[in-house]
Enzyme design. Structure first.
Site, PDB file in Angstrom:
ATOM      1  N   CYS A 123       4.715 -19.760  -2.109  1.00 59.21           N
ATOM      2  CA  CYS A 123       3.749 -19.364  -3.150  1.00 59.21           C
ATOM      3  C   CYS A 123       3.650 -20.375  -4.293  1.00 59.21           C
ATOM      4  O   CYS A 123       2.688 -20.345  -5.059  1.00 59.21           O
ATOM      5  CB  CYS A 123       4.096 -17.987  -3.706  1.00 59.21           C
ATOM      6  SG  CYS A 123       4.120 -16.706  -2.448  1.00 59.21           S
ATOM      7  N   HIS A 256       0.770 -17.061 -10.762  1.00 54.82           N
ATOM      8  CA  HIS A 256       0.712 -16.658  -9.362  1.00 54.82           C
ATOM      9  C   HIS A 256       0.458 -15.158  -9.302  1.00 54.82           C
ATOM     10  O   HIS A 256       1.037 -14.385 -10.063  1.00 54.82           O
ATOM     11  CB  HIS A 256       2.026 -17.015  -8.672  1.00 54.82           C
ATOM     12  CG  HIS A 256       2.147 -16.454  -7.299  1.00 54.82           C
ATOM     13  ND1 HIS A 256       1.144 -16.582  -6.360  1.00 54.82           N
ATOM     14  CD2 HIS A 256       3.132 -15.735  -6.697  1.00 54.82           C
ATOM     15  CE1 HIS A 256       1.516 -15.980  -5.243  1.00 54.82           C
ATOM     16  NE2 HIS A 256       2.714 -15.450  -5.427  1.00 54.82           N
ATOM     17  N   ASN A 286      -1.477 -10.733  -2.678  1.00 57.28           N
ATOM     18  CA  ASN A 286      -0.776 -12.002  -2.882  1.00 57.28           C
ATOM     19  C   ASN A 286      -1.248 -12.980  -1.799  1.00 57.28           C
ATOM     20  O   ASN A 286      -0.934 -12.794  -0.621  1.00 57.28           O
ATOM     21  CB  ASN A 286       0.729 -11.731  -2.777  1.00 57.28           C
ATOM     22  CG  ASN A 286       1.567 -12.980  -2.955  1.00 57.28           C
ATOM     23  OD1 ASN A 286       1.051 -14.094  -2.935  1.00 57.28           O
ATOM     24  ND2 ASN A 286       2.855 -12.797  -3.106  1.00 57.28           N
TER      25      ASN A 286
HETATM   26  O1  UT7 Z   1       4.875 -14.341  -4.126  1.00 61.88           O
HETATM   27  C1  UT7 Z   1       6.222 -14.126  -4.450  1.00 61.88           C
HETATM   28  C2  UT7 Z   1       6.695 -13.111  -3.528  1.00 61.88           C
HETATM   29  N1  UT7 Z   1       6.576 -11.743  -3.784  1.00 61.88           N
HETATM   30  C3  UT7 Z   1       6.722 -11.105  -4.965  1.00 61.88           C
HETATM   31  O2  UT7 Z   1       6.677 -11.616  -6.041  1.00 61.88           O
HETATM   32  C4  UT7 Z   1       6.990  -9.638  -4.856  1.00 61.88           C
HETATM   33  C5  UT7 Z   1       8.159  -9.241  -5.745  1.00 61.88           C
HETATM   34  N2  UT7 Z   1       8.523  -7.840  -5.657  1.00 61.88           N
HETATM   35  C6  UT7 Z   1       7.685  -6.834  -5.959  1.00 61.88           C
HETATM   36  O3  UT7 Z   1       6.525  -7.053  -6.289  1.00 61.88           O
HETATM   37  C7  UT7 Z   1       8.222  -5.424  -5.937  1.00 61.88           C
HETATM   38  O4  UT7 Z   1       9.617  -5.466  -5.802  1.00 61.88           O
HETATM   39  C8  UT7 Z   1       7.617  -4.573  -4.779  1.00 61.88           C
HETATM   40  C9  UT7 Z   1       6.161  -4.265  -5.051  1.00 61.88           C
HETATM   41  C10 UT7 Z   1       7.752  -5.322  -3.459  1.00 61.88           C
HETATM   42  C11 UT7 Z   1       8.369  -3.246  -4.643  1.00 61.88           C
HETATM   43  O5  UT7 Z   1       8.353  -2.550  -5.895  1.00 61.88           O
HETATM   44  P1  UT7 Z   1       9.714  -1.914  -6.433  1.00 61.88           P
HETATM   45  O6  UT7 Z   1       9.366  -1.164  -7.651  1.00 61.88           O
HETATM   46  O7  UT7 Z   1      10.715  -3.042  -6.559  1.00 61.88           O
HETATM   47  O8  UT7 Z   1      10.099  -0.884  -5.297  1.00 61.88           O
HETATM   48  P2  UT7 Z   1      11.388  -0.852  -4.345  1.00 61.88           P
HETATM   49  O9  UT7 Z   1      11.370  -2.004  -3.398  1.00 61.88           O
HETATM   50  O10 UT7 Z   1      12.593  -0.666  -5.204  1.00 61.88           O
HETATM   51  O11 UT7 Z   1      11.109   0.476  -3.532  1.00 61.88           O
HETATM   52  C12 UT7 Z   1      11.043   1.764  -4.151  1.00 61.88           C
HETATM   53  C13 UT7 Z   1      10.810   2.809  -3.081  1.00 61.88           C
HETATM   54  C14 UT7 Z   1      11.777   2.728  -1.917  1.00 61.88           C
HETATM   55  O12 UT7 Z   1      12.098   4.051  -1.522  1.00 61.88           O
HETATM   56  P3  UT7 Z   1      13.483   4.745  -1.991  1.00 61.88           P
HETATM   57  O13 UT7 Z   1      14.557   3.861  -1.458  1.00 61.88           O
HETATM   58  O14 UT7 Z   1      13.418   4.756  -3.500  1.00 61.88           O
HETATM   59  O15 UT7 Z   1      13.400   6.091  -1.357  1.00 61.88           O
HETATM   60  C15 UT7 Z   1      10.982   2.067  -0.837  1.00 61.88           C
HETATM   61  O16 UT7 Z   1      11.407   2.414   0.457  1.00 61.88           O
HETATM   62  O17 UT7 Z   1       9.514   2.660  -2.528  1.00 61.88           O
HETATM   63  C16 UT7 Z   1       9.613   2.621  -1.091  1.00 61.88           C
HETATM   64  N3  UT7 Z   1       8.528   1.775  -0.595  1.00 61.88           N
HETATM   65  C17 UT7 Z   1       7.300   2.214  -0.337  1.00 61.88           C
HETATM   66  N4  UT7 Z   1       6.751   3.444  -0.425  1.00 61.88           N
HETATM   67  C18 UT7 Z   1       5.447   3.564  -0.114  1.00 61.88           C
HETATM   68  C19 UT7 Z   1       8.574   0.427  -0.334  1.00 61.88           C
HETATM   69  N5  UT7 Z   1       7.367   0.015   0.096  1.00 61.88           N
HETATM   70  C20 UT7 Z   1       6.554   1.100   0.103  1.00 61.88           C
HETATM   71  C21 UT7 Z   1       5.207   1.286   0.412  1.00 61.88           C
HETATM   72  N6  UT7 Z   1       4.699   2.533   0.293  1.00 61.88           N
HETATM   73  N7  UT7 Z   1       4.394   0.282   0.803  1.00 61.88           N
END
Ligand code: UT7
Length: 329
Positions: A123, A256, A286
């Protein structure tokens, strides 16, 4: 002014003179996604700010997206493809293992006078490519550079993995960089930390015609999030210091586009208000190396970025890589 071997002895700089972009026709909404993966529009919007993304057609290659964006940038610059003598494509999703996507773009565009190569910094690829092109143009070695970020992430996503497939999209953006007597690219700073390569990667690889490991995107989202928020504001401050500027001098922050929460946190840490920040992630997801040139083109064409503005770009991505380019438009 004395000219020796085609290189002027007075100070030379590089300057962006035009932008272009291309998004594939097909749009995939959050509701569309929730029909085949366990997610919801509400979760995707609140966690990432994304509402929809574009998906390349089966017959489209990354080079096709790149050519469409480059064609627009060339038109806006009033240049022909043959005027380009340096062509860099930042991509993580090349058409083939080799030749480079840049060489394929060179042929499709008819940019026969251009040296052509790819940059792979995930990225952060566009910021890396812009920094390299700046040095090559400002040295006098090249006159007109086409710098393109182009990606088809939809082909390396596991569409059953809700932690990644909802976040990415396809697209391309391009800029034309040319020699200038006044500074356009004011400062660039690039970083990498390969010890953190496992938090965002595609571990699969080809050996003897067989794919070993998973050829899809893997991401530890929270770890990437934490790292991104920390390094993006830091590297912006580095380029500002190099140019003897402060955040108060920034007219437009073009970060980004991965997640609105990361974009907001970066703006806050840096001290740039939301109304000076360009955000396109809601309709594109993204798009990795394409996200910054796509956002630049959006803001140039809608009249927000104007000649003379100070534009701060910043990216973070797999590798781990991060970097910033501070630009006088
Ligand atoms: O280009 C550079 C690369 N990428 C990035 O910059 C992305 C960086 N990271 C992020 O943007 C965020 O961490 C995410 C959007 C990927 C995730 O957000 P988060 O607030 O960090 O959520 P999390 O990964 O801590 O997940 C929270 C919950 C989990 O469930 P439990 O364990 O709390 O029950 C996940 O399993 O959300 C669940 N979850 C989803 N639920 C519905 C993860 N993905 C999904 C989904 N739909 N698509």
């Amino acid at each position: 002014m004395q000219v020796i071997c085609g290189v002027s002895d007075s100070l030379l700089f590089s300057k962006i003179i035009s932008t272009g972009s291309y998004l594939p026709q097909k749009i995939l909404t959050n509701d569309d996604l929730s029909k085949f993966v366990d997610t919801s529009d509400e979760w995707i919007r609140t966690r990432s700010g994304i509402c929809s993304r574009h998906i390349a057609a089966d017959g489209e290659a990354t080079s096709d997206l790149a050519v469409a964006a480059a064609t627009q940038a060339l038109q806006a610059a009033g240049l022909n493809a043959s005027d380009i003598d340096l062509l860099i494509v930042a991509t993580t999703t090349p058409d083939v293992i080799f030749p480079s996507t840049a060489c394929i773009v060179q042929d499709k565009l008819g940019a026969n006078n251009a040296a052509a190569f790819d940059i792979q910094a995930v990225c952060s690829g566009f910021v890396y490519a812009l920094s390299v092109a700046d040095k090559m143009v400002a040295s006098g070695a090249h006159k007109n550079a086409l710098v393109i970020g182009a990606e088809i992430y939809s082909r390396i996503l596991n569409w059953k993995d809700r932690t990644t497939c909802v976040l990415f999209g396809d697209g391309a953006g391009a800029v034309v960089l040319t020699q200038s007597a006044t500074p356009g690219i004011l400062a660039t700073k690039l970083h990498a930390d390969g010890s953190r390569r496992n938090i965002l990667n595609v571990p699969g690889h080809v050996r003897n015609g067989v794919v070993y490991g998973d050829p899809h995107v893997h991401m530890d989202g929270p770890a990437v999030f934490k790292m991104a928020v920390k390094v993006m504001a830091d590297v912006c401050n580095e380029t500002l210091a190099m140019a003897n500027m402060t955040a108060a001098d920034i007219d437009w922050l073009v970060p980004h586009q991965a997640n609105v929460r990361i974009i907001d946190a970066t703006g806050k840490r840096l001290g740039v208000p939301a109304e000076k920040t360009i955000v396109t992630v809601q309709g594109q997801g993204n798009t990795s190396a394409a996200s910054i040139p796509l956002a630049l083109d959006t803001a140039v064409r809608d009249g927000r970025i104007k000649s003379g503005d100070v534009v701060q770009t910043v990216a973070v991505g797999g590798g781990f890589t991060w970097g910033s380019a501070l630009i006088r438009w």
